[in-house]
Structures are given as C-alpha cells and as structure tokens.
Write an enzyme that holds these catalytic residues in place. Sequence first.
Site, short mmCIF file in Angstrom:
data_model
loop_
_atom_site.label_atom_id
_atom_site.label_comp_id
_atom_site.label_asym_id
_atom_site.label_seq_id
_atom_site.Cartn_x
_atom_site.Cartn_y
_atom_site.Cartn_z
N GLU A 154 1.36 -1.62 -0.47
CA GLU A 154 -0.29 -0.20 -0.02
C GLU A 154 1.17 1.25 -0.07
O GLU A 154 0.56 2.05 0.45
CB GLU A 154 -1.15 0.33 0.94
CG GLU A 154 -2.26 -1.38 1.05
CD GLU A 154 -1.69 -2.11 0.91
OE1 GLU A 154 -1.34 -3.29 1.26
OE2 GLU A 154 -2.21 -3.48 -0.16
N ASP A 193 -7.38 -5.65 -4.36
CA ASP A 193 -6.63 -5.46 -3.88
C ASP A 193 -6.45 -7.03 -3.28
O ASP A 193 -6.33 -7.51 -2.09
CB ASP A 193 -6.60 -4.95 -2.56
CG ASP A 193 -4.81 -5.20 -1.15
OD1 ASP A 193 -4.24 -5.54 -1.63
OD2 ASP A 193 -6.18 -5.20 -0.25
N ASN A 219 -0.16 -7.62 -4.07
CA ASN A 219 -1.22 -6.48 -4.94
C ASN A 219 -0.39 -5.89 -5.95
O ASN A 219 1.04 -4.99 -4.89
CB ASN A 219 -2.16 -5.71 -4.11
CG ASN A 219 -1.69 -4.70 -3.25
OD1 ASN A 219 -1.31 -5.45 -2.14
ND2 ASN A 219 -1.48 -3.62 -3.55
CA CA Z 1 -2.55 -5.57 -0.46
#
Ligand code: CA
Length: 592
Positions: free
Chosen positions: A191, A317, A275
């Site tokens: 992130e 995600d 991700n």
């Molecule tokens: Ca993630």
Amino acid sequence: MNRIKLCSGGFAASLMVLATASAVAQGAGEWTMAGRTYDLQRYSPLTQISRANVKNLKAAWSFSTGVLSGHEGNPLVIGTVMYVHSAFPNVVFALDLTKPGAPMIWRHQPAQPPEAKAIACCDLVNRGLAYHAGTNRLFIELLQGDLLALDAKSGKQVWRVPNADYKTGSTMTNAPIVIKDIVIAGISGGEFGVRGRVTAYDVNTGKEVWRAYSTGPDADVKIVGDANPNYPSHRGKDLGVSTWQGDEWQRGGGTTWGWYSYDPQLNLFYYGSGNPGSWNPDQRPGDNKWSMTIFARNPDNGEAKWAYQMTPHDEWDYDGVNEMVLFDATIGGKPVKALAHFDRNGFGYVLDRTNGKVLVAQPYAHAAPNWASKIDLTTGVPVRNPQYGTTSKKNTEGICPAAIGFKDQQPSAYSPTTKLFYVPTNNICMDYEGVDVKYSAGQWYVGAIVRMYPGPDQIRGAFVAWDPTTGAKKWEIKENLAAYGGALATAGGIVFYGTMEGWLKAVDATTGTELWKFKTPSGIIGNPMTYLGPDGKQYVAVLSGVGGWAGAGVALGISPEDPTAALGAIGAFGDYTNISNAGGTLMVFALP
Ligand code: CA
C-alpha cells in the site's frame, strides 16, 4: 536441549519417521518452523489428545507478551524450550518447559524507531520466528526493516542486517524461512508503492546471497525462458516490464509478506506475491506481472522454476500471499506432487508443484466469488464478470469477496489421514472506487476508497473442510465473526481453530462436530500449535490477541463511525470494540 527425552518410547520414534518430510531433524513432539514441517501442512502426528478425550482439555498455563497489537503466527518448541514472538516491538521470549508455569529464560527486545509504526498498512503484526539448528540461531523480521539473528541459548543478538526501509514504505511482518544455511526474508508495503522481493542471507554472517524481485526485467525477477510454458499469457521475455504502463513496475507492489514452504526433494521453495500498486486499476493497464503470482524458486540461487499469476490486472487488492501447502494426492487417476493455495480472490487452487500447471480451481468459502465465474484451466486465466470490475470513474458495489479476501493470511491445515484441507475463512464483500494517486516515497499509495460488509447470509466467516482432489466442500461451520486465526490438524482426529471472539475450538476432523471450546482473553488471529512437553504430555498452545486488518479497530483504537476507515475493515467489523479487547496472551492447554 534434550531431544531424546522428548521422543521417549517406540511410539514417538515411529512417529519421527512420519515427520521426515522436513529436511531438519525434528522430534514428533517439537514444532521447529512456522507450519511445523516445510510442507506447511500444520499437521501433528501426536495422538494423546483425541476425539474421545479432547472435551477434558483444560488451561495449563498462560503467558502475557505485554504487547497490545495483534498477535499472528505461533510459538516454536525446540527441545525443552518454547520461543514466543510478539507484535511490534517484536519482543522474543524463551520459556523453560521443564519447570511449572514455564518461567522465562530470557527476553530480547530489539530497539526500533517508533516512526516505523506509521508505515504499516494493517496493525503492527508479526508472523513468527525461523530456526537454524546448526548454529542454534533464531531469526525474526523486524517491522522497521532489519532481519535479526539471535543466539537461541542466550537470546543475545548475533547479527542484524537491513532488508527493508520503513522510510521508503517497506516494512516486515512475515516469518522468514531457513533452508540449508540461508534464511529468506520478504517485505510488506503493497500500500506504499514498494517493489516486492525475496532476499536470501547467510545464516552465519548475515551477508546477502541473492535477491529476486516480483516486478521488472527477467534478470531482476530471476526468470529464465518462459515463466510458465503451460499458458500463453505467461510466455515471453520481460513480462514484468511489458505488462505495465511506463515505469509503473518500479512501484508495482508484489510484496512477499505471506508464508513460505519448501520441497527438499525438488529443491524448490514456494510463496505468493501481493497486490500491484496502486489499488486504482486505471493507473496501471496490463496484467501487472508478477504481482498476484505463485513463485517456485531454487533456494540456492533464487532462480524461478515456474510462476503462475492468479489475478492478472488486479482490481480488488486480492494479494496472492496466502500459504502454499505441499501434499501428495491422486488427481484424475494420477499421482501428483501437489500444492494447494486458498487465494484472497475466493478460488482454491491445486497445482502440480513440479511445473506450475493448475489442476483444480474451485470456490472454497461459504459464498462463491462473483468477480469471476471460473478459472479457465486451458488458458489459466480467470473468466471475469465485467459488472464487478473497478475503476476511478465510479463506485462498484456488491463485489465478493472484499479486499480482505474470503481468506487472508490465516493459514489452513491439511490432514494426510482424512485427506482434507481445513480452511479458516472470511465472508465479507465490498464496494470499491478507484482514486487517482501520486507516488511519493514513504507515503500511502492506495488509490481506492473501500467499504466492506458481511457477505451472503449475514455471517462474517466460516470454517470449511475442502477436498483438494475435486474442489468440493465437505462441511462448514458458520461463524458470526471471521475465522481469522489459523488451523491445526492432528493424528488424534481433531482440528483446532480460533475465532475473533476469542474462542479456541476443537472439532471432529471427519464430521466438523464441535468437541470442545475455550474462551481466551482476546480475539484469536494466531495459529494453534501442539507439542509434547518434557513431562511426556501433549499440549496445545495459541496466541490470543486481536488485531490485524480485521481487528484493526480494536488494535489501533479506530472509532466505528467511518465504514471506509482501516482500508474498509471498519465497515465489516465496526461493532467489534464491544466484542473483544486487545492484549497478547499465550494460552496453553493440556488434559488433566
Ligand atoms: Ca494488499
């Protein structure tokens, strides 16, 4: 350490033969690595605690870690010593199992800058220790980014080397793995626009041996030839660059914060990447390889034997980091060296672990995923439902599963006796809207607003038994909250798992019938384990202490008003502050 004492009698000696899947000599009563053995089956051959007597299980002793953040992972038992880890500040404790109440032998609290706490996506968790027998050393990945080696006898630091840098957004939360004389570490920070990688260090010196990236040119990813000749979309050179727009691969995520397994015969280790960055799919057209990918690598040089991308061009995600469990099975009439993986995207995959070919891909949780109708076994690619694609142009509603997945990192267990997988799951769906985001090193690079909520039938989780040869569910136990802790299967015919309410439950491995439960002090997001004490008795241990993504509201003290807070988790778990309290406690159980 007295291994002989632990393995008293022909009973334990014969069980040691069963445990030889691990290259490290390990007594049947020990638990020397994350999943007990390299295959990550989380299966114990101990039988003292059985279907018939588990109802008599009682708390034997407990131990407070003194840390309030979420406690994932499980302790190790090596000889007559238990090693317990905590969430940040990543304290390690050695406990003497030969004495009543298991008093502390030593504690080690590494110095870490408190600023690192702000650079963690989802609470300050740590998933545990790795152990190297030859040097008698323990290894832990510190949140701020250093890999730390401790002498297991004294608890003193042997070496400490930088692997990640919280100032540029990369942290560490996963359990490292020791293979031969190297220790392999991953990074977190999907992130924060980091570039995922795994790195091997010499256990003796801490010197880097090799590093393999998740994105970029084949030379950096350590891919030679086609990554996976079984599938057209996996053939070609430098797909880790050409499946991205511009230089977006340089902050393309693919972090490596999950569990690592190893097959000593094939000399391959297995893990998944997370991700692609950012969460706004409009900013990164293409498949975004090799995010969301299962890698099989040679631990000697890091080279990829094969790779398989589960969710090309992720829009949700659905990090692909959940555990890769190695087992042998007969599928379609043929014996297969298999690998099972229950992905955040809602599909349970079984692959041939020698070559990366997908054999089974079926839903495993309470509900079916709706973003894709199936995985096409010919092309290896998901068949998408465009209704549930996401974009920055609108809010997409009703996507299942949510970003947190029908299962997150909480590891499953496999019983070679019942030939079933036991899978702790979430039942959470979401609304998702992409947002344009600019990269700045060390700053959030999320690019989406997410609201999560309970999935079909208004339950938030279930504990599922799943047949890996067909992909069929055998039974499920519904849970009000998510089954957000790991599973343990034993030769006693029992499976243990924990819930966010704080129940540790034992159920019949064949039928799923509940046999016993105990309410621990906090919610459970850790993994139950079992061992034989120096007194010859079997014990079951679990870390209680809620937190992680699902429990971030309690662990970080977030008020329940905004359902998009904690990356959307508050929408699904906003009532949780009235259900459980924070606090890390190890609970240990035995028969009277
Ligand atoms: Ca993630």
